[in-house]
Design an enzyme around this catalytic site. Structure first.
Site, mmCIF file in Angstrom:
data_model
loop_
_atom_site.group_PDB
_atom_site.id
_atom_site.type_symbol
_atom_site.label_atom_id
_atom_site.label_comp_id
_atom_site.label_asym_id
_atom_site.label_seq_id
_atom_site.Cartn_x
_atom_site.Cartn_y
_atom_site.Cartn_z
ATOM 1 N N SER A 53 0.844 -1.191 0.000
ATOM 2 C CA SER A 53 0.000 0.000 0.000
ATOM 3 C C SER A 53 0.882 1.244 0.000
ATOM 4 O O SER A 53 1.823 1.323 -0.772
ATOM 5 C CB SER A 53 -0.970 -0.050 1.190
ATOM 6 O OG SER A 53 -2.074 0.790 0.976
ATOM 7 N N ASP A 165 -5.339 -3.293 -3.667
ATOM 8 C CA ASP A 165 -4.484 -3.016 -2.509
ATOM 9 C C ASP A 165 -3.753 -4.254 -1.986
ATOM 10 O O ASP A 165 -4.376 -5.272 -1.669
ATOM 11 C CB ASP A 165 -5.363 -2.439 -1.396
ATOM 12 C CG ASP A 165 -4.578 -1.684 -0.355
ATOM 13 O OD1 ASP A 165 -3.440 -2.083 -0.067
ATOM 14 O OD2 ASP A 165 -5.099 -0.696 0.164
#
Length: 271
Positions: A53, A165
């Site tokens: 991330s 993600d």
């Protein structure tokens, strides 16, 4: 040459695992600042960085040679008006083009082959749940994918896969670090912001659920680290980019409490 060989036998491969967490993940910048102050840019106490991330953006930039001071300055531009571009997309409310521009501004047209320190990042195939670790490919697009919160940012199609993600499966990428051959892991755990609050709408329910699940995943994955740097970020959530300075300061403060342990466990004396 023999001294380097001997050092290699003495010390296991050390991997720095930079966790995600939206604005909270900016604490990674503070940690890198302190490590560089203590050890010097050419003698950092790790051989590789793995990011997930926002940790993928910070880690990639650092491994390409972007100094912590510039990362800190760039963090001031991570505001919602600079990131959000609402658009119609089947996988998210935000198109991600503005954020992709932020990534490009920070790392330019460089790729994995330009890394000064070996680097990898994680993503998740949103169609089948597979966790992926990347050390080659389109760096900008992969960072964008790794930072794409499901349902918020649109997923990124790369090589026939729909990637989202990396934090879905690896909020702290200790597993990826082990797969990369780590014998010793220093992890940064930005944590999640589970609040004691009255739930009054669907959005509160969704956000709080993500926080609860993420906190449990972080707790589990941080156990795989030999040293886990976990800053105290009470009252700060994933959306508080306006608190970048405080988040980075807390990363610095917590990192300093681990320097003695890092030196001792890795056998690194003061120069």
């Amino acid at each position: 040459m023999f001294r380097r060989l001997f050092k290699g036998f003495r010390r296991p491969k050390v991997v720095l695992a930079l966790g995600g967490g939206g604005a909270r993940g900016l604490t990674n910048v503070g940690v890198l600042k302190v490590l560089e102050e203590e050890f010097g840019s050419g003698s950092m106490p790790f051989d590789m960085v793995v990011g997930t991330s926002i940790g993928s953006l910070i880690g990639a930039a650092y491994c390409l040679g972007v100094p912590p001071a510039r990362l800190e300055k760039a963090a001031g531009g991570f505001s919602w008006p600079n990131i959000v571009d609402i658009g119609l997309h089947s996988t998210g409310l935000i198109t991600g083009k503005k954020f992709e521009n932020i990534i490009t501004d920070l790392i330019g047209d460089k790729g994995f082959e330009d890394m000064k320190i070996p680097f990898a990042l994680t993503t998740t195939d949103i169609e089948n749940g597979e966790e992926l670790t990347h050390s080659s490919g389109d760096l900008v697009r992969l960072i964008r994918a790794s930072c794409s919160w499901p349902g918020i940012f649109s997923a990124v199609e790369i090589d026939g896969r729909l990637l989202s993600d990396g934090g879905i499966r690896n909020s702290i990428p200790t597993k990826a670090a082990l797969e990369a051959g780590a014998g010793f892991i220093i992890a940064v755990n930005p944590g999640f912001s589970v609040k004691d609050q009255k739930i009054s709408n669907i959005l509160d329910t969704l956000v709080q659920s993500v926080q609860i699940m993420g906190e449990e995943l972080n707790r589990y994955q941080s156990k795989e680290a030999d040293i886990a740097i976990t800053p105290e970020l009470k009252g700060i959530d994933q959306f508080d980019f306006d608190k970048a300075d405080a988040i980075i300061r807390q990363g610095e403060k917590t990192a300093r409490t681990h320097i003695k342990e890092i030196r001792k466990r890795l056998g690194i004396g003061r120069g």
